[in-house]
Design an enzyme around this catalytic site. Structure first.
Site, short mmCIF file in Angstrom:
data_model
loop_
_atom_site.label_atom_id
_atom_site.label_comp_id
_atom_site.label_asym_id
_atom_site.label_seq_id
_atom_site.Cartn_x
_atom_site.Cartn_y
_atom_site.Cartn_z
N GLU A 149 2.96 -36.59 28.67
CA GLU A 149 1.83 -35.80 28.16
C GLU A 149 0.64 -36.70 27.81
OE1 GLU A 149 3.02 -33.11 25.00
OE2 GLU A 149 3.81 -31.67 26.44
N GLN A 204 7.49 16.22 10.25
CA GLN A 204 6.50 15.17 10.48
C GLN A 204 5.10 15.75 10.65
OE1 GLN A 204 7.53 11.78 9.93
NE2 GLN A 204 8.93 13.32 9.12
N GLU A 213 7.56 6.91 16.95
CA GLU A 213 7.97 6.33 15.67
C GLU A 213 9.41 6.75 15.36
OE1 GLU A 213 6.12 8.06 12.25
OE2 GLU A 213 6.84 6.48 10.91
N HIS A 214 9.66 8.08 15.46
CA HIS A 214 11.01 8.61 15.25
C HIS A 214 11.46 9.31 16.51
CE1 HIS A 214 9.01 8.96 11.22
NE2 HIS A 214 10.05 8.21 10.90
N HIS A 229 2.86 15.92 7.52
CA HIS A 229 2.26 14.72 6.91
C HIS A 229 0.74 14.77 6.96
CE1 HIS A 229 5.25 12.00 5.42
NE2 HIS A 229 6.04 12.27 6.46
N ASP A 240 13.65 9.11 6.10
CA ASP A 240 12.44 9.06 5.27
C ASP A 240 12.78 8.74 3.82
OD1 ASP A 240 10.63 9.55 7.23
OD2 ASP A 240 10.21 11.62 6.68
N GLN A 270 -10.72 0.33 1.28
CA GLN A 270 -11.18 -0.51 0.17
C GLN A 270 -10.00 -1.20 -0.53
OE1 GLN A 270 -11.71 2.66 0.68
NE2 GLN A 270 -11.47 3.94 -1.12
N ASN A 313 -3.06 6.42 6.42
CA ASN A 313 -3.77 7.20 7.43
C ASN A 313 -4.53 6.27 8.38
OD1 ASN A 313 -6.06 6.44 6.01
ND2 ASN A 313 -6.29 8.41 4.97
N HIS A 358 2.58 -40.20 19.71
CA HIS A 358 3.84 -39.46 19.57
C HIS A 358 5.02 -40.35 19.98
CE1 HIS A 358 1.17 -36.01 19.46
NE2 HIS A 358 2.19 -35.18 19.24
N SER A 405 2.24 9.81 10.98
CA SER A 405 3.65 10.00 11.35
C SER A 405 3.81 10.81 12.63
CB SER A 405 4.37 10.74 10.22
OG SER A 405 4.22 10.01 9.03
N TYR A 444 0.86 -1.18 0.00
CA TYR A 444 0.00 0.00 0.00
C TYR A 444 0.89 1.23 0.00
CZ TYR A 444 -3.52 3.42 0.78
OH TYR A 444 -4.34 4.53 0.61
N1 LIG Z 1 4.21 5.20 9.97
C1 LIG Z 1 4.78 5.20 8.79
O1 LIG Z 1 5.70 4.42 8.56
C2 LIG Z 1 4.33 6.14 7.72
C3 LIG Z 1 5.07 6.27 6.53
C4 LIG Z 1 4.57 7.13 5.54
C5 LIG Z 1 3.37 7.81 5.72
N2 LIG Z 1 2.69 7.65 6.89
C6 LIG Z 1 1.39 8.28 7.12
O2 LIG Z 1 0.54 7.87 6.05
C7 LIG Z 1 -0.54 8.78 5.98
C8 LIG Z 1 -0.90 9.07 4.55
O3 LIG Z 1 -2.21 9.57 4.59
P1 LIG Z 1 -2.99 10.13 3.36
O4 LIG Z 1 -4.36 10.47 3.84
O5 LIG Z 1 -2.18 11.17 2.70
O6 LIG Z 1 -3.03 8.93 2.31
P2 LIG Z 1 -3.59 7.45 2.38
O7 LIG Z 1 -3.27 6.87 1.06
O8 LIG Z 1 -3.12 6.73 3.59
O9 LIG Z 1 -5.16 7.57 2.52
C9 LIG Z 1 -5.97 8.09 1.51
C10 LIG Z 1 -7.25 7.30 1.43
O10 LIG Z 1 -7.94 7.37 2.68
C11 LIG Z 1 -9.32 7.18 2.45
N3 LIG Z 1 -10.09 8.19 3.19
C12 LIG Z 1 -9.85 9.50 3.29
N4 LIG Z 1 -10.80 10.09 4.05
C13 LIG Z 1 -11.64 9.12 4.43
C14 LIG Z 1 -12.83 9.09 5.23
N5 LIG Z 1 -13.34 10.19 5.79
N6 LIG Z 1 -13.44 7.89 5.43
C15 LIG Z 1 -12.93 6.75 4.90
N7 LIG Z 1 -11.82 6.74 4.12
C16 LIG Z 1 -11.20 7.90 3.89
C17 LIG Z 1 -9.56 7.37 0.97
O11 LIG Z 1 -9.94 6.14 0.42
C18 LIG Z 1 -8.21 7.81 0.41
O12 LIG Z 1 -7.94 7.20 -0.83
C19 LIG Z 1 -0.15 10.01 6.79
O13 LIG Z 1 -0.87 9.96 8.00
C20 LIG Z 1 1.34 9.78 7.05
O14 LIG Z 1 1.75 10.37 8.24
C21 LIG Z 1 3.15 6.83 7.88
N1 LIG Z 2 7.88 10.22 7.65
C1 LIG Z 2 7.14 9.14 7.01
C2 LIG Z 2 7.07 8.00 7.99
O1 LIG Z 2 6.38 8.36 9.13
C3 LIG Z 2 7.77 8.67 5.71
C4 LIG Z 2 7.86 9.66 4.61
C5 LIG Z 2 7.72 9.46 3.28
N2 LIG Z 2 7.96 10.63 2.66
C6 LIG Z 2 8.25 11.50 3.55
N3 LIG Z 2 8.19 10.95 4.76
ZN LIG Z 3 8.12 12.00 6.55
#
Ligand SMILES: NC(=O)c1ccc[n+]([C@@H]2O[C@H](COP(=O)([O-])OP(=O)(O)OC[C@H]3O[C@@H](n4cnc5c(N)ncnc54)[C@H](O)[C@@H]3O)[C@@H](O)[C@H]2O)c1
Ligand SMILES: N[C@H](CO)Cc1c[nH]c[nH+]1
Ligand SMILES: [Zn+2]
Length: 429
Positions: A410, A255, A322-323, A258, A356, A186, A209, A415, A233, A124
Site C-alpha cells: 500500500e 395500526q 413494519e409489522h 395510530h 406493541d 424541536q 410522526n 505502518h 405505524s 423520544y
Molecule cells: N414505528 C414505530 O416503531 C412507532 C412506534 C410508536 C408510534 N409510532 C408512530 O408515532 C406517531 C406518533 O405521532 P403523534 O403525532 O401522536 O405524536 P408525536 O409525539 O410523534 O408528534 C407530536 C409533535 O409533532 C409536532 N407537530 C405536529 N404537527 C406539526 C406540524 N404541522 N408541523 C410541525 N410539527 C408538528 C408537534 O411538535 C407535536 O408535539 C404515530 O405516527 C405512530 O404511528 C411509530
Molecule cells: N404500534 C406502534 C408501533 O408502530 C407501537 C404502539 C405503542 N402503543 C401502541 N402501539
Molecule cells: Zn400500535
C-alpha cells in the site's frame, strides 16, 4: 381501503409507496425549527410548545413534585400491567447480550469484542395524539440493561402542561434522569445540539410522526447517531380462507388508529375474505373512539387480491412492512421466505398489539420500507461494540511478515515500520 385485484407485478413498485410526505417537502420547515432551537434554546421550545401543542409552559423540565404526584394517579391495575410488560421486555432483551468471546486468530494473536454502553441517550416518547408510555418501556428497559448512564426523555406536554402520569410512573421505574416537556422536531434538535434545559446526547431513540422521523434523519446527517427511521405505524396482513375476518379487521384497525398518515395492507387470495374483512372494518370502525384517525388511514390503505400464497409473500417482501401478520394455515411454510419485515406475528392468535405492549419483543420498528435494511430497536442499539487485541511477542513473530508485506504494497512505510521496529528488537533478544 383501495381494492385492487391481481395487480400486474410491474405496478407493485408504485403500490408499495407509502402515503407519507417525502423528506424534501418537510425538510425546509424542520431546518427552520433547528435554527430557532440553536439560536434561542429554551425560549424556542417554549414558543413551539405554544404553536404546536397549544400550551403555555412555565418550565420545560418536569419537577420532582410532578413525578412524585404521578404515582397516585396511575390505577393499580395499570401499574401491574406495566410491571408485567417490563418483566417480559426485560427477559427478552437480556437474552440479547453477547458473551465476550476471545479468539486466537494465530498463535499469540488474541482478539475479542466487548459491548460498552452509550453513555448519554435521548428517548423520544410520542405524545401528540396518544401518550405512548409503552414506548418508554421499549426504549428504557434495553437502555438500562445496556448500562447507559444518562437517560434524557422528551415528550410533548398535554394542553394543561402536564405529562401523562403513566409516562412519569414508567420513567420513575426506569430512573430516567431528566424529563422534558417537548415534542416534535424541536425536541429532537434540543437533544442533538443541547440547550439550557436539555443536555446534548450521543444517540437519539424513539418513534414519532413524520416531523419527528425526518428531524431524526436530519440530525443524523449532522453527526448525532439515531436508532432507525420509525415513523407512522403500519401493518400488512396476509390472510387465507382460514382467517377470521373479524380478527383481521381488528388487527388492521389497531395500526390505522395510530394516525391519519398510517397505512394498513390486506393481502389475500380470496375475494370473499376481502369482502368480509371490509364489512368488519366498517362495523368495528363505527364504535372506535379514534375513528377519525383510523378512517383517514383506511383511505390510504390497500386491500389486494393476489393469485397465490407465493405472490403474497413476494409482494410483502417488496413492501417490507413494519409489522407482518401471517393469518394463514400452515404459516410455517411461508415463514422462512420472509425477507423484509420489522416484526412478524404468526397464526390467528398472535395479535400485533401483543408486540406493541407486552409479549417482550420491541415495538420500535422500521417503517416506510426501511425494514429492507434496518432492524428494530434491541439491546445492540444501546451499545458500541469495541474490539480489543492482545498480541504476544510470539504472536507478533507469527503475524509480522503478513503486515509488513501488505503495508509495503500500500506504500505505507510507517505502518510497516511499526512492526519491523518491534521484530528487530525481538530478534536481538
Ligand atoms: N414505528 C414505530 O416503531 C412507532 C412506534 C410508536 C408510534 N409510532 C408512530 O408515532 C406517531 C406518533 O405521532 P403523534 O403525532 O401522536 O405524536 P408525536 O409525539 O410523534 O408528534 C407530536 C409533535 O409533532 C409536532 N407537530 C405536529 N404537527 C406539526 C406540524 N404541522 N408541523 C410541525 N410539527 C408538528 C408537534 O411538535 C407535536 O408535539 C404515530 O405516527 C405512530 O404511528 C411509530
Ligand atoms: N404500534 C406502534 C408501533 O408502530 C407501537 C404502539 C405503542 N402503543 C401502541 N402501539
Ligand atoms: Zn400500535
Amino acid at each position: 381501503m383501495r381494492k385492487i385485484i391481481n395487480p400486474a407485478p410491474q405496478s407493485w413498485g408504485e403500490l408499495v409507496q407509502r402515503p407519507t410526505k417525502n423528506l424534501d417537502e418537510l425538510e425546509p420547515g424542520i431546518l427552520e425549527t433547528f435554527r430557532l432551537v440553536q439560536e434561542q434554546g429554551d425560549e424556542a421550545l417554549l414558543q413551539l410548545a405554544q404553536k404546536y401543542d397549544g400550551v403555555r409552559l412555565q418550565s420545560l423540565v418536569t419537577t420532582e413534585k410532578e413525578i412524585a404526584e404521578s404515582e397516585a394517579k396511575v390505577p393499580q391495575e395499570l401499574k401491574e400491567a406495566i410491571l408485567q410488560a417490563y418483566s417480559n421486555i426485560q427477559l427478552f432483551h437480556t437474552q440479547q447480550a453477547e458473551p465476550v468471546k476471545q479468539i486466537e486468530t494465530m498463535n499469540g494473536v488474541n482478539c475479542w469484542r466487548k459491548s460498552v454502553a452509550i453513555e448519554k441517550v435521548g428517548l423520544y416518547i410520542p405524545g401528540g395524539t396518544a401518550p405512548l408510555f409503552s414506548t418508554l418501556l421499549m426504549l428504557g428497559v434495553p437502555a438500562r440493561i445496556a448500562g447507559c448512564k444518562e437517560l434524557v426523555l422528551c415528550t410533548p406536554p398535554a394542553k394543561d402542561g402536564s405529562i401523562h402520569p403513566a409516562i412519569l410512573y414508567t420513567a420513575s421505574l426506569l430512573g430516567v434522569n431528566r424529563i422534558v416537556k417537548a415534542g416534535g422536531a424541536q425536541a429532537i434538535a434540543a437533544m442533538a445540539f443541547g440547550i439550557e434545559s436539555v443536555p446534548a446526547v450521543h444517540k437519539i431513540f424513539g418513534p414519532g410522526n413524520q416531523y419527528v422521523t425526518v428531524a431524526k434523519q436530519l440530525v443524523s446527517k449532522a453527526g448525532v447517531a439515531i436508532d432507525l427511521p420509525a415513523g407512522p405505524s403500519e401493518v400488512l396482513v396476509m390472510a387465507d380462507e382460514s382467517a377470521n375476518p373479524a380478527f383481521v379487521a381488528a388487527d388492521l384497525l389497531s395500526q390505522a388508529e395510530h394516525g391519519a398518515d398510517s397505512q394498513v395492507v390486506l393481502l389475500t387470495t380470496s375475494e370473499e375474505v376481502l369482502q368480509q374483512v371490509e364489512q368488519e372494518l366498517e362495523t368495528q370502525l363505527r364504535v372506535l373512539p379514534r375513528k377519525e384517525f383510523a378512517a383517514k388511514a383506511l383511505e390510504n390503505s390497500l386491500g389486494i387480491i393476489l393469485g397465490s400464497r407465493q405472490e403474497m409473500l413476494a409482494f410483502s417482501n417488496l413492501y417490507a412492512p413494519e409489522h407482518l401478520i401471517l393469518s394463514v394455515s400452515d404459516f410455517e411454510e411461508l415463514m422462512d421466505g420472509i425477507a423484509n419485515a420489522g416484526s412478524v406475528f404468526l397464526g390467528h392468535y398472535s395479535p400485533e398489539s401483543a408486540g406493541d405492549y407486552a409479549s417482550g419483543t420491541n415495538h420500535t420498528l422500521p417503517t416506510n420500507g426501511y425494514a429492507r435494511a434496518y432492524s428494530g430497536v434491541s439491546l445492540d442499539s444501546f451499545v458500541k461494540k469495541i474490539t480489543f487485541q492482545y498480541i504476544t511477542r510470539e504472536g507478533l513473530q507469527h503475524i509480522g511478515k503478513t503486515i509488513e508485506t501488505m503495508a509495503e504494497a500500500e506504500g505505507l512505510e510507517a505502518h510497516k515500520n511499526a512492526v519491523s521496529i518491534r521484530l528487530k528488537e525481538l530478534n536481538r533478544v
